[in-house]
Write a protein that holds these residues in place. Structure first.
Motif, PDB file in Angstrom:
ATOM      1  N   TYR A 232       0.911  -1.510   0.182  1.00  0.00           N
ATOM      2  CA  TYR A 232       0.030   0.036   0.014  1.00  0.00           C
ATOM      3  C   TYR A 232       0.790   1.356  -0.070  1.00  0.00           C
ATOM      4  O   TYR A 232       0.291   2.306  -0.354  1.00  0.00           O
ATOM      5  N   ASP A 233       2.203   1.111   0.274  1.00  0.00           N
ATOM      6  CA  ASP A 233       3.201   2.435   0.236  1.00  0.00           C
ATOM      7  C   ASP A 233       3.737   2.671  -1.060  1.00  0.00           C
ATOM      8  O   ASP A 233       4.349   3.794  -1.285  1.00  0.00           O
ATOM      9  N   LEU A 234       3.754   1.777  -2.005  1.00  0.00           N
ATOM     10  CA  LEU A 234       4.294   1.824  -2.960  1.00  0.00           C
ATOM     11  C   LEU A 234       3.622   3.081  -3.975  1.00  0.00           C
ATOM     12  O   LEU A 234       2.650   3.202  -4.353  1.00  0.00           O
ATOM     13  N   PRO A 235       4.699   4.287  -4.188  1.00  0.00           N
ATOM     14  CA  PRO A 235       4.338   5.370  -4.796  1.00  0.00           C
ATOM     15  C   PRO A 235       3.652   5.157  -6.144  1.00  0.00           C
ATOM     16  O   PRO A 235       4.217   4.236  -7.028  1.00  0.00           O
ATOM     17  N   PHE A 236       2.579   5.896  -6.285  1.00  0.00           N
ATOM     18  CA  PHE A 236       1.925   5.899  -7.652  1.00  0.00           C
ATOM     19  C   PHE A 236       1.312   4.647  -8.061  1.00  0.00           C
ATOM     20  O   PHE A 236       1.239   4.371  -9.294  1.00  0.00           O
ATOM     21  N   LEU A 237       1.182   3.635  -7.182  1.00  0.00           N
ATOM     22  CA  LEU A 237       0.509   2.393  -7.583  1.00  0.00           C
ATOM     23  C   LEU A 237      -0.885   2.397  -8.060  1.00  0.00           C
ATOM     24  O   LEU A 237      -1.274   1.877  -8.858  1.00  0.00           O
ATOM     25  N   PHE A 238      -1.724   2.901  -6.801  1.00  0.00           N
ATOM     26  CA  PHE A 238      -3.183   3.081  -7.114  1.00  0.00           C
ATOM     27  C   PHE A 238      -3.496   4.690  -7.704  1.00  0.00           C
ATOM     28  O   PHE A 238      -3.128   5.433  -7.252  1.00  0.00           O
ATOM     29  N   LYS A 239      -4.294   4.402  -8.704  1.00  0.00           N
ATOM     30  CA  LYS A 239      -4.603   5.722  -9.385  1.00  0.00           C
ATOM     31  C   LYS A 239      -5.530   6.541  -8.595  1.00  0.00           C
ATOM     32  O   LYS A 239      -5.716   7.820  -8.541  1.00  0.00           O
ATOM     33  N   ASP A 240      -6.594   5.867  -7.766  1.00  0.00           N
ATOM     34  CA  ASP A 240      -7.628   6.581  -7.172  1.00  0.00           C
ATOM     35  C   ASP A 240      -8.241   5.650  -5.912  1.00  0.00           C
ATOM     36  O   ASP A 240      -7.765   4.268  -5.867  1.00  0.00           O
ATOM     37  N   MET A 241      -9.040   6.234  -5.339  1.00  0.00           N
ATOM     38  CA  MET A 241      -9.481   5.249  -4.001  1.00  0.00           C
ATOM     39  C   MET A 241     -10.599   4.164  -4.555  1.00  0.00           C
ATOM     40  O   MET A 241     -10.589   3.274  -4.004  1.00  0.00           O
ATOM     41  N   ALA A 242     -10.979   4.231  -5.808  1.00  0.00           N
ATOM     42  CA  ALA A 242     -11.983   3.272  -6.302  1.00  0.00           C
ATOM     43  C   ALA A 242     -10.840   2.089  -6.650  1.00  0.00           C
ATOM     44  O   ALA A 242     -11.318   0.869  -6.476  1.00  0.00           O
ATOM     45  N   ALA A 243      -9.562   2.445  -7.088  1.00  0.00           N
ATOM     46  CA  ALA A 243      -8.615   1.331  -7.375  1.00  0.00           C
ATOM     47  C   ALA A 243      -8.339   0.468  -5.995  1.00  0.00           C
ATOM     48  O   ALA A 243      -8.301  -0.769  -5.990  1.00  0.00           O
ATOM     49  N   ILE A 244      -8.161   1.425  -5.292  1.00  0.00           N
ATOM     50  CA  ILE A 244      -7.911   0.743  -3.984  1.00  0.00           C
ATOM     51  C   ILE A 244      -8.972   0.033  -3.423  1.00  0.00           C
ATOM     52  O   ILE A 244      -8.652  -1.143  -2.879  1.00  0.00           O
ATOM     53  N   ASP A 245     -10.117   0.469  -3.475  1.00  0.00           N
ATOM     54  CA  ASP A 245     -11.381  -0.387  -2.941  1.00  0.00           C
ATOM     55  C   ASP A 245     -11.308  -1.824  -3.846  1.00  0.00           C
ATOM     56  O   ASP A 245     -11.674  -2.666  -3.202  1.00  0.00           O
ATOM     57  N   ARG A 246     -11.195  -1.582  -5.026  1.00  0.00           N
ATOM     58  CA  ARG A 246     -11.175  -3.006  -5.952  1.00  0.00           C
ATOM     59  C   ARG A 246     -10.064  -3.871  -5.630  1.00  0.00           C
ATOM     60  O   ARG A 246     -10.349  -5.312  -5.272  1.00  0.00           O
ATOM     61  N   PHE A 247      -9.031  -3.386  -5.131  1.00  0.00           N
ATOM     62  CA  PHE A 247      -7.858  -4.195  -4.527  1.00  0.00           C
ATOM     63  C   PHE A 247      -8.021  -4.833  -3.451  1.00  0.00           C
ATOM     64  O   PHE A 247      -8.112  -5.877  -3.188  1.00  0.00           O
ATOM     65  N   GLN A 248      -8.543  -3.781  -2.276  1.00  0.00           N
ATOM     66  CA  GLN A 248      -8.997  -4.409  -1.018  1.00  0.00           C
ATOM     67  C   GLN A 248     -10.003  -5.366  -0.969  1.00  0.00           C
ATOM     68  O   GLN A 248      -9.876  -6.508  -0.234  1.00  0.00           O
ATOM     69  N   GLN A 249     -10.954  -5.392  -1.738  1.00  0.00           N
ATOM     70  CA  GLN A 249     -12.252  -6.197  -1.688  1.00  0.00           C
ATOM     71  C   GLN A 249     -11.726  -7.431  -2.355  1.00  0.00           C
ATOM     72  O   GLN A 249     -12.621  -8.441  -2.464  1.00  0.00           O
ATOM     73  N   GLY A 250     -10.834  -7.475  -3.285  1.00  0.00           N
ATOM     74  CA  GLY A 250     -10.549  -8.639  -4.262  1.00  0.00           C
ATOM     75  C   GLY A 250      -9.745  -9.606  -3.490  1.00  0.00           C
ATOM     76  O   GLY A 250      -9.609  -9.604  -2.276  1.00  0.00           O
ATOM     77  N   PRO A 251      -9.468 -10.813  -3.892  1.00  0.00           N
ATOM     78  CA  PRO A 251      -9.083 -11.888  -3.133  1.00  0.00           C
ATOM     79  C   PRO A 251      -7.472 -11.534  -2.507  1.00  0.00           C
ATOM     80  O   PRO A 251      -7.088 -12.041  -1.610  1.00  0.00           O
ATOM     81  N   ASN A 252      -6.698 -10.804  -3.275  1.00  0.00           N
ATOM     82  CA  ASN A 252      -5.419 -10.344  -2.678  1.00  0.00           C
ATOM     83  C   ASN A 252      -5.468  -9.341  -1.796  1.00  0.00           C
ATOM     84  O   ASN A 252      -4.822  -9.780  -0.504  1.00  0.00           O
ATOM     85  N   GLY A 253      -6.417  -8.596  -1.635  1.00  0.00           N
ATOM     86  CA  GLY A 253      -6.522  -7.444  -0.403  1.00  0.00           C
ATOM     87  C   GLY A 253      -7.287  -8.357   0.761  1.00  0.00           C
ATOM     88  O   GLY A 253      -6.884  -7.941   1.927  1.00  0.00           O
ATOM     89  N   ARG A 254      -8.107  -9.139   0.498  1.00  0.00           N
ATOM     90  CA  ARG A 254      -8.823  -9.907   1.580  1.00  0.00           C
ATOM     91  C   ARG A 254      -7.680 -10.848   2.059  1.00  0.00           C
ATOM     92  O   ARG A 254      -7.683 -11.045   3.463  1.00  0.00           O
ATOM     93  N   ALA A 255      -6.855 -11.400   1.341  1.00  0.00           N
ATOM     94  CA  ALA A 255      -5.844 -12.426   1.868  1.00  0.00           C
ATOM     95  C   ALA A 255      -4.928 -11.639   3.021  1.00  0.00           C
ATOM     96  O   ALA A 255      -4.448 -11.987   3.947  1.00  0.00           O
ATOM     97  N   LEU A 256      -4.740 -10.635   2.685  1.00  0.00           N
ATOM     98  CA  LEU A 256      -3.808  -9.530   3.456  1.00  0.00           C
ATOM     99  C   LEU A 256      -4.171  -9.425   4.925  1.00  0.00           C
ATOM    100  O   LEU A 256      -3.517  -8.924   5.824  1.00  0.00           O
ATOM    101  N   LEU A 257      -5.444  -9.528   4.857  1.00  0.00           N
ATOM    102  CA  LEU A 257      -6.165  -9.223   6.284  1.00  0.00           C
ATOM    103  C   LEU A 257      -5.645 -10.276   7.443  1.00  0.00           C
ATOM    104  O   LEU A 257      -5.422  -9.882   8.465  1.00  0.00           O
ATOM    105  N   THR A 258      -5.398 -11.369   6.746  1.00  0.00           N
ATOM    106  CA  THR A 258      -4.750 -12.287   7.870  1.00  0.00           C
ATOM    107  C   THR A 258      -3.224 -12.518   7.742  1.00  0.00           C
ATOM    108  O   THR A 258      -2.707 -13.610   8.146  1.00  0.00           O
TER     109      THR A 258
END
Ligand code: SIN
Length: 329
Positions: free
Chosen positions: A105-131
């Motif tokens: 999540y700290d990598l610069p210029f990785l996510f173009k906006d909050m919608a992209a962040i949402d898609r990643f966080q709610q997708g399988p990779n983002g969910r797996a990071l919770l644990t």
């Protein structure tokens, strides 16, 4: 006679157990955070407290401690593991000691906006990071938004060369350090509660943060320039310990989880609103000049900071990086 005595004894025990459960002390959930109450996290925490009070009255009490008044960001995760506090929502940049994976999540210029962040966080990779910190005894419950980060400074910063040799406060993340080093600046890892004074006394030249934090922490009063870079994100992970979370009674935990989800929706709504409103309040204050980058200027930042991705690709996981890039489409 013996039979009567036995029945009486059972009746007495039953009455005692009923009375004891009626007067059982409620479960206390201490929720500590470092920001002001009128911020996305402050609003989420208070909403969670109020929902729990409504739905689990007498059974669970949530105590919210804002503004680093219980623990600052340097100590809060240790306090969580010691059981001195039960719920936190540190910025995603503050988990490096417990997992390298969240550094994505700290990598610069990785996510173009909050919608992209949402898609990643709610997708399988983002969910797996919770644990991803389960082996350390920490469980990620939900993500919470704040906003994209901007750079404030004592001098106008337009292109990477303007940041060279300047001291910038960062959160405790090696990715953020590498990001500033990529433009020849000097990153300093400092607790959130110290940032205003460091800026005011000019011990440092600048910092990076969301519009909400720049406004609520009054950085704009002591930083004459803010460059709208949107170069990174400030988001949170609401965490508890696996031990505490799993110790919650089976009839109570689902209600708490429901309250948490609802409060996060309220916090995220506040984040989207405050991102615009707090920026406007800063503009209206005329204390700080907002610098808007041209495409070409922004391109220079992207170019200068891009090598940081390669440097941390193994640490954050190649598959996570690919999924994050794909979330922009
Ligand atoms: C926070 O929003 O919780 C703090 C962010 C920071 O340390 O800059």
């Amino acid at each position: 006679m013996l039979k009567v005595k036995t029945i009486l004894a059972f009746a007495l025990v039953a009455v005692f157990l009923c009375a004891a459960s009626a007067f059982a002390a409620p479960i206390v959930i201490k929720y500590s955070h470092v920001v002001a109450e009128d911020t996305p996290k402050g609003i989420q925490a208070n909403k969670f407290r109020d929902l729990v009070a409504e739905r689990l009255a007498g059974k669970v009490v949530v105590e919210v401690y804002p503004n680093s008044q219980l623990f600052g960001d340097g100590k809060e995760l240790e306090a969580l593991l010691l059981g001195d506090v039960h719920l936190l929502a540190p910025a995603l940049s503050k988990f490096q000691k417990y997992t390298p994976l969240l550094q994505i999540y700290d990598l610069p210029f990785l996510f173009k906006d909050m919608a992209a962040i949402d898609r990643f966080q709610q997708g399988p990779n983002g969910r797996a990071l919770l644990t991803s910190m389960k082996d350390k005894g920490i469980i990620g419950l939900e993500y919470l938004h704040n906003g994209m980060k901007q750079i404030s400074a004592n001098d106008p910063i337009r292109v990477p060369a303007d940041a060279a040799n300047k001291k910038f406060r960062i959160m405790t993340s090696d990715v953020l350090a590498a990001q500033f080093e990529a433009v020849d600046a000097m990153p300093l890892k400092k607790p959130f509660a110290e940032v205003f004074t460091l800026l005011q006394t000019k011990a440092i030249d600048g910092q990076e943060n969301s519009w909400s934090n720049i406004y609520s922490q009054k950085y704009y009063e002591v930083q004459p320039y803010i460059t709208e870079t949107n170069h990174g994100i400030l988001d949170y992970l609401v965490v508890s310990t696996t031990e505490f979370w799993e110790s919650l009674p089976a009839d109570i935990r689902p209600v708490i989880e429901e309250c948490l989800k609802e409060s996060i929706a309220v916090g995220n709504e506040a984040a989207a609103k405050k991102d615009l409103e707090d920026k406007q309040k800063i503009i209206d204050s005329k204390r700080s000049e907002i610098i808007t980058l041209t495409e070409a200027e922004r391109g220079q930042w992207v170019e200068a900071m891009k090598p940081v991705w390669k440097k941390f690709e193994d640490a954050v996981g190649k598959e996570n990086l690919e999924a994050a890039i794909a979330s922009n489409k």
